[in-house]
Structure formats: C-alpha cells, structure tokens
Write a protein that holds these residues in place. Structure first.
Motif, PDB file in Angstrom:
ATOM      1  N   GLU A   1       8.946   8.309  -6.586  1.00  0.00           N
ATOM      2  CA  GLU A   1       9.050   7.768  -7.944  1.00  0.00           C
ATOM      3  C   GLU A   1       7.908   6.814  -8.241  1.00  0.00           C
ATOM      4  N   CYS A   2       7.566   5.980  -7.247  1.00  0.00           N
ATOM      5  CA  CYS A   2       6.494   5.008  -7.437  1.00  0.00           C
ATOM      6  C   CYS A   2       5.155   5.713  -7.632  1.00  0.00           C
ATOM      7  N   VAL A   3       4.860   6.695  -6.795  1.00  0.00           N
ATOM      8  CA  VAL A   3       3.590   7.420  -6.910  1.00  0.00           C
ATOM      9  C   VAL A   3       3.486   8.084  -8.276  1.00  0.00           C
ATOM     10  N   ARG A   4       4.551   8.717  -8.718  1.00  0.00           N
ATOM     11  CA  ARG A   4       4.531   9.388 -10.015  1.00  0.00           C
ATOM     12  C   ARG A   4       4.371   8.395 -11.166  1.00  0.00           C
ATOM     13  N   ALA A   5       5.096   7.277 -11.077  1.00  0.00           N
ATOM     14  CA  ALA A   5       5.018   6.286 -12.152  1.00  0.00           C
ATOM     15  C   ALA A   5       3.617   5.691 -12.250  1.00  0.00           C
ATOM     16  N   VAL A   6       3.019   5.373 -11.100  1.00  0.00           N
ATOM     17  CA  VAL A   6       1.672   4.814 -11.103  1.00  0.00           C
ATOM     18  C   VAL A   6       0.671   5.845 -11.623  1.00  0.00           C
ATOM     19  N   ALA A   7       0.866   7.106 -11.278  1.00  0.00           N
ATOM     20  CA  ALA A   7      -0.011   8.157 -11.796  1.00  0.00           C
ATOM     21  C   ALA A   7       0.071   8.239 -13.320  1.00  0.00           C
ATOM     22  N   ARG A   8       1.239   7.902 -13.887  1.00  0.00           N
ATOM     23  CA  ARG A   8       1.404   7.896 -15.351  1.00  0.00           C
ATOM     24  C   ARG A   8       0.806   6.652 -15.996  1.00  0.00           C
ATOM     25  N   GLY A   9       0.371   5.695 -15.181  1.00  0.00           N
ATOM     26  CA  GLY A   9      -0.211   4.483 -15.727  1.00  0.00           C
ATOM     27  C   GLY A   9       0.696   3.276 -15.693  1.00  0.00           C
ATOM     28  N   GLU A  10       1.873   3.404 -15.073  1.00  0.00           N
ATOM     29  CA  GLU A  10       2.797   2.284 -14.976  1.00  0.00           C
ATOM     30  C   GLU A  10       2.460   1.420 -13.761  1.00  0.00           C
ATOM     31  N   THR A  11       3.023   0.217 -13.762  1.00  0.00           N
ATOM     32  CA  THR A  11       2.938  -0.668 -12.605  1.00  0.00           C
ATOM     33  C   THR A  11       4.318  -0.769 -11.991  1.00  0.00           C
ATOM     34  N   VAL A  12       4.429  -0.514 -10.692  1.00  0.00           N
ATOM     35  CA  VAL A  12       5.727  -0.508 -10.021  1.00  0.00           C
ATOM     36  C   VAL A  12       5.671  -1.418  -8.804  1.00  0.00           C
ATOM     37  N   LEU A  13       6.541  -2.418  -8.775  1.00  0.00           N
ATOM     38  CA  LEU A  13       6.593  -3.359  -7.660  1.00  0.00           C
ATOM     39  C   LEU A  13       7.974  -3.323  -7.033  1.00  0.00           C
ATOM     40  N   ASP A  14       8.026  -3.380  -5.706  1.00  0.00           N
ATOM     41  CA  ASP A  14       9.300  -3.375  -5.003  1.00  0.00           C
ATOM     42  C   ASP A  14      10.156  -4.548  -5.453  1.00  0.00           C
ATOM     43  N   ALA A  15      11.444  -4.289  -5.646  1.00  0.00           N
ATOM     44  CA  ALA A  15      12.339  -5.319  -6.162  1.00  0.00           C
ATOM     45  C   ALA A  15      12.407  -6.544  -5.263  1.00  0.00           C
TER      46      ALA A  15
ATOM     47  N   GLU B   1       7.761   0.658 -23.360  1.00  0.00           N
ATOM     48  CA  GLU B   1       6.886   1.629 -22.699  1.00  0.00           C
ATOM     49  C   GLU B   1       6.364   1.118 -21.359  1.00  0.00           C
ATOM     50  N   VAL B   2       7.285   0.596 -20.559  1.00  0.00           N
ATOM     51  CA  VAL B   2       6.983   0.158 -19.201  1.00  0.00           C
ATOM     52  C   VAL B   2       8.040   0.749 -18.276  1.00  0.00           C
ATOM     53  N   SER B   3       7.907   0.525 -16.963  1.00  0.00           N
ATOM     54  CA  SER B   3       8.889   1.036 -16.019  1.00  0.00           C
ATOM     55  C   SER B   3      10.109   0.120 -15.959  1.00  0.00           C
ATOM     56  N   LYS B   4      11.230   0.680 -15.477  1.00  0.00           N
ATOM     57  CA  LYS B   4      12.438  -0.125 -15.305  1.00  0.00           C
ATOM     58  C   LYS B   4      12.219  -1.228 -14.276  1.00  0.00           C
ATOM     59  N   ALA B   5      11.392  -0.950 -13.253  1.00  0.00           N
ATOM     60  CA  ALA B   5      11.100  -1.975 -12.251  1.00  0.00           C
ATOM     61  C   ALA B   5      10.364  -3.155 -12.875  1.00  0.00           C
ATOM     62  N   THR B   6       9.477  -2.875 -13.822  1.00  0.00           N
ATOM     63  CA  THR B   6       8.757  -3.956 -14.504  1.00  0.00           C
ATOM     64  C   THR B   6       9.709  -4.793 -15.334  1.00  0.00           C
ATOM     65  N   VAL B   7      10.622  -4.130 -16.031  1.00  0.00           N
ATOM     66  CA  VAL B   7      11.629  -4.852 -16.818  1.00  0.00           C
ATOM     67  C   VAL B   7      12.460  -5.748 -15.913  1.00  0.00           C
ATOM     68  N   LYS B   8      12.912  -5.206 -14.802  1.00  0.00           N
ATOM     69  CA  LYS B   8      13.713  -5.989 -13.861  1.00  0.00           C
ATOM     70  C   LYS B   8      12.938  -7.198 -13.360  1.00  0.00           C
ATOM     71  N   GLY B   9      11.646  -7.007 -13.116  1.00  0.00           N
ATOM     72  CA  GLY B   9      10.818  -8.124 -12.669  1.00  0.00           C
ATOM     73  C   GLY B   9      10.716  -9.230 -13.697  1.00  0.00           C
ATOM     74  N   HIS B  10      10.512  -8.857 -14.962  1.00  0.00           N
ATOM     75  CA  HIS B  10      10.430  -9.869 -16.016  1.00  0.00           C
ATOM     76  C   HIS B  10      11.745 -10.628 -16.166  1.00  0.00           C
ATOM     77  N   ILE B  11      12.856  -9.924 -16.038  1.00  0.00           N
ATOM     78  CA  ILE B  11      14.158 -10.585 -16.128  1.00  0.00           C
ATOM     79  C   ILE B  11      14.333 -11.555 -14.972  1.00  0.00           C
ATOM     80  N   THR B  12      13.920 -11.146 -13.777  1.00  0.00           N
ATOM     81  CA  THR B  12      14.031 -12.017 -12.603  1.00  0.00           C
ATOM     82  C   THR B  12      13.255 -13.310 -12.802  1.00  0.00           C
ATOM     83  N   VAL B  13      12.029 -13.195 -13.303  1.00  0.00           N
ATOM     84  CA  VAL B  13      11.212 -14.378 -13.540  1.00  0.00           C
ATOM     85  C   VAL B  13      11.824 -15.261 -14.624  1.00  0.00           C
ATOM     86  N   ALA B  14      12.300 -14.645 -15.704  1.00  0.00           N
ATOM     87  CA  ALA B  14      12.909 -15.410 -16.793  1.00  0.00           C
ATOM     88  C   ALA B  14      14.114 -16.202 -16.292  1.00  0.00           C
TER      89      ALA B  14
END
Length: 242
Positions: A129-143, A196-209
């Motif tokens: 999933e990470c490889v595919r998402a990054v290939a699409r131009g997304e940024t994916v970071l481990d939770a 228009e971002v990945s779910k992992a990115t959304v989760k990251g922003h929520i964690t920081v907030a």
C-alpha cells in the motif's frame, strides 16, 4: 516486516495502468530477497533492480529509471541523504524501510525528499500500500512515528519544558483544516478524499493536533473546535454543521 511467505490479501491487488517499477536498496541480502519475493507476487508492481549500497542504487537508478526506490534506512550511512536528494532530483520517489524511531537521521532523510517510511514489522500488505501510494504522489509515514515526525518536520517550537509545552502551540493551516473536518463528523477516509491526501497523513495531522492542544481523542478535538469556532476564528466549519 513479516516473512516473505505471508499471504498478501486481495485488497492489495492489481491496479490499472503500467506497473509501478521498484528498485530495492538494502545491504542485507536476506531482506532484499524477502522484499523481492513479496513485491513480485503483486500484480501492478515490478522489481526492476536491486542494490546492496547507496552508490550502486544511484547507478542502477540512472539505468532502469524506477518509479519508486525502496531503501533500507539502517546501515546505509551518511550517503543516504545524498542518495535521496539525487533520486528525488531524477523524479524517482523514495520509500524508507527501517527500525529507527523518529530520530534526527530519519527526519533529515525525509527532509532530503523521501516520501514514505515503513517499519520493518509492517505487514506485506502495508508495504505494498505504501509503495503504491508513494508512486501516486502521496506521502505515507508509519503510524508509530507519524506524530513525532510531523512535529519535527513542521518546525514546531520546542521549549525547555519539553513536548508538553510544545504540544499547546498553534496548529499549522493543514492541521486546522483537518481538525475542522473532524469537527464536521468526517471520517479519516472522507477527510483524505476531501484534501486529496492519504489516510495515514490525515491520521498524522490529527495526532499532532491532539498533542499540541493537550487533548485525548478526536471527540475532544471536535468539541474544542466547536467551542473555539466563531467569527474570525481559524476553524473552517461549514455553517450547516457548526
């Protein structure tokens, strides 16, 4: 990462269009073999080359032109940042695979241009999933490291009081936008689609907030946003929902 013989669910299956071309770079032959075994079993992915060091990866990348280079973070040394910069300059996206936490080495490599980080304990499905998402131009970071990485990468002020003092600092514009959508009742998937971002990115922003506002969960975040919303506030709530 789990073993190469672990099944990859069908949800990680094929995608339309040409296959994502992957270059693997790691100094451990066993790990390279495991990655190759996993990725070659997936429709829509193609392992085009392997390298055991940074210099070989850079040389091969210039010849085979992969879409994504999967790089082992551990053992690559100080040349790793240079590799990431070179690959990024060639239009090749980089995914890191390692056991490091959100330390300065990982932060520096991400700042150099890497677009993803997957922990070695991740499942094959997560890796795909990470490889595919990054290939699409997304940024994916481990939770496991997302919150701290975003905290470091966005330049949040750090005080002598440590993380708790920094946690109450202001949110970035994107974190505010995500928090506002949480308050509107949107799920992470719906927020990801809206922004228009990945779910992992959304989760990251929520964690920081949550960390910066000293809150426990998304329910408290939604309550905070609604209480703070008003004329001239930063929260972009829809009138019908606010």
């Amino acid at each position: 990462m789990t073993g190469p013989d672990d099944a990859v669910p069908d949800s990680a299956g094929s995608s339309a269009g040409p296959p994502v071309r992957v270059l693997i770079c790691d100094d451990h032959e066993v790990l390279r073999h495991g990655l190759r075994t996993v990725l070659r079993r997936i429709p829509g992915l193609s392992v085009v080359a392997e390298a055991d060091c940074v210099r070989e990866a850079l040389s091969l990348a210039g010849m085979v032109r992969p879409d994504v280079t999967l790089v082992g973070l551990d053992g690559q040394g100080p040349l790793l940042q240079d590799l990431v910069r070179e690959l990024t300059g060639m239009g090749i996206r980089v995914v890191l695979l390692g056991e490091a936490g959100a330390g300065s080495d990982l932060v520096d490599v991400l700042r150099a241009g890497a677009r993803g980080y997957v922990h070695t304990t991740a499942s094959p499905q997560r890796l795909v999933e990470c490889v595919r998402a990054v290939a699409r131009g997304e940024t994916v970071l481990d939770a496991s490291v997302t919150g701290e990485l975003l905290h470091r990468l966005d330049g949040a002020p750090r005080t002598a009081g440590g993380d708790r003092a920094a946690a109450h600092g202001p949110l970035t514009a994107r974190q505010q936008a995500v928090a506002g959508l949480v308050a509107e009742g949107l799920t992470n998937a719906e927020i990801a689609a809206r922004l228009e971002v990945s779910k992992a990115t959304v989760k990251g922003h929520i964690t920081v907030a949550l960390r910066r506002l000293g809150l426990r969960d998304r329910t408290q975040l939604a309550i905070h946003v609604h209480r703070s919303a008003g004329p001239g506030s930063e929260w972009g709530l829809s009138p019908a929902r606010s």
